[in-house]
Structures are given as structure tokens and as C-alpha cells.
Design a protein around this motif. Structure first.
Motif, PDB file in Angstrom:
ATOM      1  N   ALA A   1     -53.390  46.865 -75.055  1.00  0.00           N
ATOM      2  CA  ALA A   1     -52.514  48.029 -74.937  1.00  0.00           C
ATOM      3  C   ALA A   1     -51.679  48.232 -76.189  1.00  0.00           C
ATOM      4  O   ALA A   1     -51.492  49.367 -76.639  1.00  0.00           O
ATOM      5  CB  ALA A   1     -51.609  47.867 -73.714  1.00  0.00           C
ATOM      6  N   ALA A   2     -51.174  47.141 -76.771  1.00  0.00           N
ATOM      7  CA  ALA A   2     -50.319  47.249 -77.957  1.00  0.00           C
ATOM      8  C   ALA A   2     -51.049  47.918 -79.116  1.00  0.00           C
ATOM      9  O   ALA A   2     -50.441  48.659 -79.910  1.00  0.00           O
ATOM     10  CB  ALA A   2     -49.837  45.866 -78.372  1.00  0.00           C
TER      11      ALA A   2
ATOM     12  N   ALA B   1     -46.138  54.172 -80.784  1.00  0.00           N
ATOM     13  CA  ALA B   1     -44.712  53.871 -80.933  1.00  0.00           C
ATOM     14  C   ALA B   1     -44.474  52.461 -81.471  1.00  0.00           C
ATOM     15  O   ALA B   1     -43.383  52.153 -81.966  1.00  0.00           O
ATOM     16  CB  ALA B   1     -43.998  54.041 -79.585  1.00  0.00           C
ATOM     17  N   LEU B   2     -45.478  51.600 -81.400  1.00  0.00           N
ATOM     18  CA  LEU B   2     -45.325  50.216 -81.853  1.00  0.00           C
ATOM     19  C   LEU B   2     -45.773  50.012 -83.302  1.00  0.00           C
ATOM     20  O   LEU B   2     -45.747  48.890 -83.794  1.00  0.00           O
ATOM     21  CB  LEU B   2     -46.124  49.276 -80.938  1.00  0.00           C
ATOM     22  N   THR B   3     -46.184  51.085 -83.959  1.00  0.00           N
ATOM     23  CA  THR B   3     -46.580  50.977 -85.376  1.00  0.00           C
ATOM     24  C   THR B   3     -45.327  51.033 -86.247  1.00  0.00           C
ATOM     25  O   THR B   3     -45.078  51.987 -86.976  1.00  0.00           O
ATOM     26  CB  THR B   3     -47.552  52.112 -85.752  1.00  0.00           C
TER      27      THR B   3
ATOM     28  N   SER C   1     -48.637  52.741 -73.211  1.00  0.00           N
ATOM     29  CA  SER C   1     -49.911  53.306 -73.671  1.00  0.00           C
ATOM     30  C   SER C   1     -50.341  54.474 -72.786  1.00  0.00           C
ATOM     31  O   SER C   1     -50.765  55.530 -73.285  1.00  0.00           O
ATOM     32  CB  SER C   1     -50.987  52.213 -73.666  1.00  0.00           C
ATOM     33  N   GLN C   2     -50.224  54.289 -71.473  1.00  0.00           N
ATOM     34  CA  GLN C   2     -50.598  55.360 -70.551  1.00  0.00           C
ATOM     35  C   GLN C   2     -49.706  56.592 -70.725  1.00  0.00           C
ATOM     36  O   GLN C   2     -50.182  57.726 -70.665  1.00  0.00           O
ATOM     37  CB  GLN C   2     -50.516  54.853 -69.111  1.00  0.00           C
ATOM     38  N   LEU C   3     -48.406  56.352 -70.965  1.00  0.00           N
ATOM     39  CA  LEU C   3     -47.484  57.474 -71.133  1.00  0.00           C
ATOM     40  C   LEU C   3     -47.810  58.274 -72.388  1.00  0.00           C
ATOM     41  O   LEU C   3     -47.782  59.513 -72.371  1.00  0.00           O
ATOM     42  CB  LEU C   3     -46.048  56.960 -71.189  1.00  0.00           C
ATOM     43  N   GLU C   4     -48.111  57.583 -73.475  1.00  0.00           N
ATOM     44  CA  GLU C   4     -48.492  58.295 -74.705  1.00  0.00           C
ATOM     45  C   GLU C   4     -49.738  59.139 -74.494  1.00  0.00           C
ATOM     46  O   GLU C   4     -49.788  60.304 -74.904  1.00  0.00           O
ATOM     47  CB  GLU C   4     -48.726  57.297 -75.842  1.00  0.00           C
ATOM     48  N   GLN C   5     -50.741  58.569 -73.859  1.00  0.00           N
ATOM     49  CA  GLN C   5     -51.966  59.316 -73.608  1.00  0.00           C
ATOM     50  C   GLN C   5     -51.711  60.508 -72.685  1.00  0.00           C
ATOM     51  O   GLN C   5     -52.264  61.593 -72.892  1.00  0.00           O
ATOM     52  CB  GLN C   5     -53.014  58.388 -72.992  1.00  0.00           C
TER      53      GLN C   5
END
Length: 353
Positions: free
Chosen positions: A243-244, A249-251, A281-285
Motif C-alpha cells: 500500500a505504501a 502522499a507518502l512520497t 491508498s484506497q482514499l487516494e484512488q
């Protein structure tokens, strides 16, 4: 090679016509009387199981040939059409066969051909398998296929349970991800192999550094409780890492994902951290999908507005009702009662609009 499977049985199957079935010539067997209390329960179940196995054998043999027929039709239609498979789908529709049913049968036929071509199966051995066991055997490692085929040749009944047991046994004694102490315990049956296969499956998803740590943990205490705990940790680790890698947002250069992972392990919140990253991850998608859907809705609304006019008041009312979704401030109720409303504001790119 595939045509060899069941050729001896084909003559038998060919006899099973509606007429022969009606006369009871091919599939006649006696079922125990369910109201006969004199039949011991064990004997009753044994007779039922035998009758069920007969049905399974005919079902599997029939499905193999149906799968081959369907595959032949599909390949022919694909060759003579535009490659999209429309002809095959129409063929299925005419015969009231769903696409999922068709490809399930094709999978059975392909499994038969795989086992035959690999030399793992003799034509008569097919009768020893249940359908699901047959497909799972074809998807197993060659070494496992050999073990299963040997059991079938001995006359053993092969169900999905037997396939999984043999597959787990093979994994337990051959995987490099398991320490030697665990392999020895699996070999002498002091450690059930059904706990080891899930561990190996989860560890295969991890980088080598994490595999080493988990293997060392298992080696220190090679018991069932440790195996279960490490399997859960491996699952959460894989979920976190997968997921990461997808979360934009984690970049961030200031973020060290590995160190964050170590801290989560140290304080005992690995499960929650893995779920946190997965939800992100699901929220971004979902956000991306929402924006693209919103753009599409606006485009269609504009088209309908331009094509309609004063003569279509109801159509204009429909567009007005959808305004709460097509405007930059999206509003929609959270439940059927409408007591709670969620509002999301979209800031479109000015250059794009």
C-alpha cells in the motif's frame, strides 16, 4: 496428447444418451432408504458417498469434453472475427451458457491437457478426482502434481483436501524461507504443515531483509503459536509495503518508510499502521475516480443542456436536480433519511476548464 484423455471412457460416455439414461442402462445404482432405521449410519453414509463419487466421475469427464468443445468454438470464433470475442459470446447466449460457466469448463479442459502433456496423468486416473481437486492439481507445482498423480494411480480418491495437504507437505520440506528446525518438525509430523504453507505464501511477498528477520524469529521458537504470530506479521508487513508504494502522499523526502515500519513493530501497532496506509491508498484512488466521474458528469450535463430547450421542461428539471452533484460543491446524503449530508468541494484546474 490431450485427445487421449478418457478415450476409453468416451465410448462409455457416448452410451449415456437420453434414451439410455431413461432406461437406466448406464447410471443405475441403488440408494439406501432414508427411512430404514436398520441401516447403520456409517453404512448409510458409505453408500451415499459411493453414489456421489459415481456422479462426480461422470461430471468431471463430461466437463472436460465440454470445456474442449467450448475452447474449440472460442478459438475458431476469435480467428474469424475481429478478436473481441463477440461471436463466441453470441454462441454462448444461443445455448444459454454464461461466460463464467464457459470459462470454468475451459479451465477444467486445460487442466486435463496440462496434466496429460506433463505425463502426470493416465486416462483412467481422471475418475479418482473431484472437479475442484482436478483444477487445483493442474495449478500446483510439478513435484506436487507428481505426488498427486502417484496417489491417483494407487486408487486413492483425490479431493481438494488431499491436494492441499500434499501441497502443504511439499512446501514445508522444500521452502528456503523456513528454517531447518521447522522442516525437521514438519517431516516428523510434530508441527502440522497446514500452518506452514500460509507463512511461506506471505513471506514470499516480502523483501529479503524482512524474510530473514521472520525466519530467525521462527527458528528461535519453532512452535504453532509462533508460526501463527509470524504469519500475521508477514501479512501485515506485505500489506504495509504494497500500500505504501501506491500512496502519493507518502512520497516525501523526510519520510523513511522502513524506519516508520520498525517503530510500528516496536510499539506493537503494525496491524493498525498497515490498515492506515491501506485506507490512505484506497482514499487516494477514490478521490481520483471521484474527480474523473465528476468531470464526466459535467460534460454530459452540458451536452444534454445544449441539446434540450424550453420544450423539455422535465429534462431541464432533471438537470437541475443533478446540480448538487455537478457543481464544484458536491452534496449528497449519507443515508436514506437524509439527516446527514456530506459536502465535498472540487477545485478544478483553471487551465483545463
Amino acid at each position: 496428447m490431450s485427445s487421449e484423455l478418457g478415450m476409453e471412457q468416451v465410448s462409455d460416455v457416448a452410451k449415456v444418451t437420453p434414451e439410455t439414461l431413461g432406461n437406466g442402462a448406464s447410471l443405475e445404482f441403488e440408494l439406501p432408504d432414508p427411512e430404514d432405521d436398520l441401516i447403520p449410519e456409517f453404512e448409510f453414509q458409505q453408500q451415499i458417498d459411493q453414489a456421489w463419487q459415481v456422479c462426480d466421475r461422470f461430471d468431471l469427464q463430461t466437463d472436460i469434453w465440454r470445456g474442449r468443445i467450448l475452447r474449440t468454438v472460442r478459438d475458431r470464433e476469435k480467428r474469424n472475427s475481429d478478436g473481441r470475442g463477440a461471436g463466441f459470446l453470441n454462441w454462448l447466449k444461443d445455448r444459454e451458457i454464461s461466460k463464467s460457466q464457459a470459462y470454468a469448463l475451459i479451465e477444467v479442459a486445460t487442466s486435463a491437457d496440462t496434466l496429460l502433456e506433463g505425463g502426470f496423468l493416465e486416462p483412467d486416473d481422471v475418475h479418482q478426482f473431484s472437479k475442484r481437486a482436478f483444477v487445483e492439481t493442474a495449478q500446483s507445482a510439478p513435484e506436487v502434481q507428481q505426488l498427486i498423480s502417484d496417489a491417483a494411480r494407487r486408487g486413492d480418491r483425490i479431493t481438494r483436501r488431499e491436494v492441499r495437504q500434499l501441497s502443504d507437505d511439499w512446501t514445508a520440506v522444500t521452502s528456503d524461507l523456513l528454517p531447518q528446525q521447522v522442516k525437521e518438525k514438519a517431516a516428523d509430523h510434530t508441527l502440522p504443515t497446514r500452518y506452514l504453507a500460509p507463512l511461506v505464501k506471505e513471506m514470499q511477498k516480502l523483501p529479503t531483509t524482512h524474510q530473514v528477520v521472520l525466519r530467525d524469529t521462527v527458528a528461535e521458537t519453532p512452535d504453532v503459536d509462533t508460526i501463527k504470530q509470524v504469519t500475521a506479521e508477514a501479512r501485515y508487513l506485505a500489506k504495509y509495503l504494497e500500500a505504501a508504494a501506491r500512496v502519493q502522499a507518502l512520497t516525501n523526502e523526510s519520510l523513511d518508510l522502513e524506519l516508520a515500519l520498525e517503530e510500528a513493530l516496536r510499539v506493537g501497532c503494525l496491524s493498525a499502521t498497515a490498515d492506515l496506509v491501506s485506507q490512505a491508498s484506497q482514499l487516494e484512488q477514490t478521490a481520483v475516480k471521484l474527480f474523473l466521474t465528476w468531470k464526466r458528469l459535467n460534460s454530459l450535463s452540458e451536452r444534454v443542456y445544449l441539446d434540450s430547450g424550453q420544450s423539455t421542461p422535465h429534462l431541464r428539471t432533471l438537470l437541475s436536480c443533478l446540480g448538487t452533484l455537478s457543481s464544484e460543491m458536491i452534496q449528497t446524503p449519507l443515508d436514506d433519511l437524509g439527516d446527514r449530508v456530506v459536502r465535498l468541494q472540487i477545485f478544478p484546474d483553471e487551465e483545463e476548464f
